[in-house]
Design a protein around this motif. Structure first.
Motif, PDB file in Angstrom:
ATOM      1  N   LEU A 186       0.822  -1.214   0.000  1.00 42.60           N
ATOM      2  CA  LEU A 186       0.000   0.000   0.000  1.00 42.60           C
ATOM      3  C   LEU A 186       0.855   1.263   0.000  1.00 42.60           C
ATOM      4  CD1 LEU A 186      -2.725  -0.963   2.634  1.00 42.60           C
ATOM      5  CD2 LEU A 186      -3.028  -0.738   0.158  1.00 42.60           C
ATOM      6  N   LEU A 187       2.115   1.121   0.398  1.00 43.55           N
ATOM      7  CA  LEU A 187       2.984   2.285   0.545  1.00 43.55           C
ATOM      8  C   LEU A 187       3.915   2.504  -0.636  1.00 43.55           C
ATOM      9  CD1 LEU A 187       3.894   1.873   4.320  1.00 43.55           C
ATOM     10  CD2 LEU A 187       1.996   3.110   3.270  1.00 43.55           C
ATOM     11  N   ILE A 188       3.628   1.871  -1.771  1.00 42.69           N
ATOM     12  CA  ILE A 188       4.457   2.083  -2.957  1.00 42.69           C
ATOM     13  C   ILE A 188       4.370   3.555  -3.346  1.00 42.69           C
ATOM     14  CG2 ILE A 188       4.707   1.568  -5.419  1.00 42.69           C
ATOM     15  CD1 ILE A 188       3.700  -1.260  -4.777  1.00 42.69           C
ATOM     16  N   PRO A 189       5.532   4.215  -3.519  1.00 43.33           N
ATOM     17  CA  PRO A 189       5.501   5.624  -3.936  1.00 43.33           C
ATOM     18  C   PRO A 189       4.689   5.801  -5.224  1.00 43.33           C
ATOM     19  CG  PRO A 189       7.698   5.029  -3.250  1.00 43.33           C
ATOM     20  CD  PRO A 189       6.897   3.751  -3.285  1.00 43.33           C
ATOM     21  N   ILE A 203      -1.213   6.327  -0.992  1.00 48.79           N
ATOM     22  CA  ILE A 203      -0.832   6.743   0.359  1.00 48.79           C
ATOM     23  C   ILE A 203       0.534   7.424   0.401  1.00 48.79           C
ATOM     24  CG2 ILE A 203      -0.326   5.888   2.679  1.00 48.79           C
ATOM     25  CD1 ILE A 203      -2.474   3.700   2.064  1.00 48.79           C
ATOM     26  N   GLU A 204       1.520   6.822  -0.225  1.00 49.92           N
ATOM     27  CA  GLU A 204       2.884   7.380  -0.173  1.00 49.92           C
ATOM     28  C   GLU A 204       3.089   8.328  -1.347  1.00 49.92           C
ATOM     29  OE1 GLU A 204       5.494   8.821   0.863  1.00 49.92           O
ATOM     30  OE2 GLU A 204       6.371   7.079   1.842  1.00 49.92           O
ATOM     31  N   ASN A 205       3.011   9.623  -1.059  1.00 57.65           N
ATOM     32  CA  ASN A 205       3.187  10.622  -2.111  1.00 57.65           C
ATOM     33  C   ASN A 205       4.187  11.704  -1.707  1.00 57.65           C
ATOM     34  OD1 ASN A 205       1.658  11.998  -0.239  1.00 57.65           O
ATOM     35  ND2 ASN A 205      -0.226  11.855  -1.431  1.00 57.65           N
ATOM     36  N   ARG A 206       5.075  11.364  -0.779  1.00 61.07           N
ATOM     37  CA  ARG A 206       6.101  12.325  -0.386  1.00 61.07           C
ATOM     38  C   ARG A 206       7.155  12.438  -1.490  1.00 61.07           C
ATOM     39  NH1 ARG A 206       8.077   9.914   5.166  1.00 61.07           N
ATOM     40  NH2 ARG A 206       7.776   8.024   3.947  1.00 61.07           N
ATOM     41  N   ASN A 207       7.865  13.534  -1.483  1.00 64.55           N
ATOM     42  CA  ASN A 207       8.882  13.818  -2.487  1.00 64.55           C
ATOM     43  C   ASN A 207      10.256  13.387  -1.964  1.00 64.55           C
ATOM     44  OD1 ASN A 207      10.617  14.894  -4.370  1.00 64.55           O
ATOM     45  ND2 ASN A 207       9.905  16.997  -4.143  1.00 64.55           N
ATOM     46  N   PHE A 208      10.933  12.552  -2.731  1.00 65.02           N
ATOM     47  CA  PHE A 208      12.285  12.107  -2.378  1.00 65.02           C
ATOM     48  C   PHE A 208      13.275  12.458  -3.482  1.00 65.02           C
ATOM     49  CE2 PHE A 208       9.419   9.222  -0.088  1.00 65.02           C
ATOM     50  CZ  PHE A 208       9.876   9.417   1.208  1.00 65.02           C
ATOM     51  N   PHE A 216       8.472   1.828 -11.294  1.00 61.22           N
ATOM     52  CA  PHE A 216       7.377   2.740 -10.983  1.00 61.22           C
ATOM     53  C   PHE A 216       7.639   3.496  -9.677  1.00 61.22           C
ATOM     54  CE2 PHE A 216       3.396   3.646  -8.766  1.00 61.22           C
ATOM     55  CZ  PHE A 216       2.746   4.400  -9.709  1.00 61.22           C
ATOM     56  N   ALA A 217       8.037   2.773  -8.639  1.00 58.91           N
ATOM     57  CA  ALA A 217       8.231   3.385  -7.332  1.00 58.91           C
ATOM     58  C   ALA A 217       9.385   4.390  -7.345  1.00 58.91           C
ATOM     59  CB  ALA A 217       8.493   2.311  -6.268  1.00 58.91           C
ATOM     60  N   THR A 218      10.457   4.052  -8.035  1.00 59.26           N
ATOM     61  CA  THR A 218      11.607   4.967  -8.079  1.00 59.26           C
ATOM     62  C   THR A 218      11.256   6.233  -8.855  1.00 59.26           C
ATOM     63  OG1 THR A 218      13.115   3.080  -7.939  1.00 59.26           O
ATOM     64  CG2 THR A 218      14.044   5.159  -8.718  1.00 59.26           C
ATOM     65  N   LYS A 219      10.556   6.072  -9.986  1.00 64.35           N
ATOM     66  CA  LYS A 219      10.149   7.248 -10.773  1.00 64.35           C
ATOM     67  C   LYS A 219       9.182   8.121  -9.968  1.00 64.35           C
ATOM     68  CE  LYS A 219       8.110   8.698 -15.090  1.00 64.35           C
ATOM     69  NZ  LYS A 219       7.368   8.344 -16.273  1.00 64.35           N
ATOM     70  N   ALA A 220       8.229   7.495  -9.291  1.00 67.01           N
ATOM     71  CA  ALA A 220       7.236   8.243  -8.513  1.00 67.01           C
ATOM     72  C   ALA A 220       7.892   8.978  -7.331  1.00 67.01           C
ATOM     73  CB  ALA A 220       6.144   7.308  -8.005  1.00 67.01           C
ATOM     74  N   ALA A 221       8.889   8.364  -6.703  1.00 66.42           N
ATOM     75  CA  ALA A 221       9.559   8.996  -5.566  1.00 66.42           C
ATOM     76  C   ALA A 221      10.420  10.179  -5.991  1.00 66.42           C
ATOM     77  CB  ALA A 221      10.395   7.976  -4.821  1.00 66.42           C
ATOM     78  N   MET A 222      10.791  10.216  -7.269  1.00 61.51           N
ATOM     79  CA  MET A 222      11.658  11.275  -7.769  1.00 61.51           C
ATOM     80  C   MET A 222      10.884  12.500  -8.258  1.00 61.51           C
ATOM     81  SD  MET A 222      14.717  10.266  -7.314  1.00 61.51           S
ATOM     82  CE  MET A 222      15.497  11.599  -8.182  1.00 61.51           C
TER      83      MET A 222
END
Length: 168
Positions: free
Chosen positions: A22-25, A29-34, A160-166
């Motif tokens: 559920l916490l995949i960027p 739910i997980e929409n913080r900027n990294f 997907f998760a790495t692109k979304a976190a960036m």
């Protein structure tokens, strides 16, 4: 009682994997900027999280059979979940300039709490003399097919998760 513990470990592994999923960027739910973290570091972290989730789902099957290797791996997963959530809740890694949403906080606390019985039950079950527990029978070709599918899914999740976190 022994079989109940195997099923409890299996259930905790599945629940832990679902909570982590559920916490995949980029998800709901997980929409913080990294974006300030190097892409290679984010990629490695997302690889670790993806392997943890997929391993948990795979171990859920094998933990019922209570093989020593599956129980050791289940305990390692429990410790890993605990550390991942504890490090994020303590704002050690990964750190984001964005505030942690309350839903994310609640899921991480729940995951942290679930990691404790997962680890302890796995270690406890490992210490018990086990007899009469059925072997889990699965063919090599089935395992290979499952591994290929999991590899493809894992690569997609990591990308997907790495692109979304960036995102900026």
């Amino acid at each position: 009682m022994e079989n109940f513990i195997g099923y409890a470990i299996s259930g905790l592994l599945v629940l832990s994997a679902v909570l982590l999923g559920l916490l995949i960027p980029g998800g709901p739910i997980e929409n913080r900027n990294f974006s300030h973290i190097a892409p290679a570091i984010l990629g490695m972290f997302n690889t670790f999280l993806t392997v943890l989730g997929i391993a948990s789902l795979s171990l859920a099957y094998f933990s019922i059979g209570a093989g020593n290797l599956a129980l050791i791996a289940s305990a390692i997963c429990g410790i890993s979940y605990f550390l991942v959530y504890a490090l994020d809740l303590a704002k050690i890694f990964p750190v984001s300039p964005d505030k942690m949403p309350i839903t994310l906080f609640i899921i991480e606390v729940a995951g942290l709490i679930l990691a404790i019985p997962l680890t302890l039950l796995s270690l406890y079950y490992l210490s018990l003399p086990r007899s009469g527990i059925p072997e889990m029978d699965i063919s090599a070709s089935t395992i290979n097919s499952i591994l290929v599918v999991l590899l493809i899914i894992g690569i997609g999740i990591i990308a997907f998760a790495t692109k979304a976190a960036m995102r900026k």
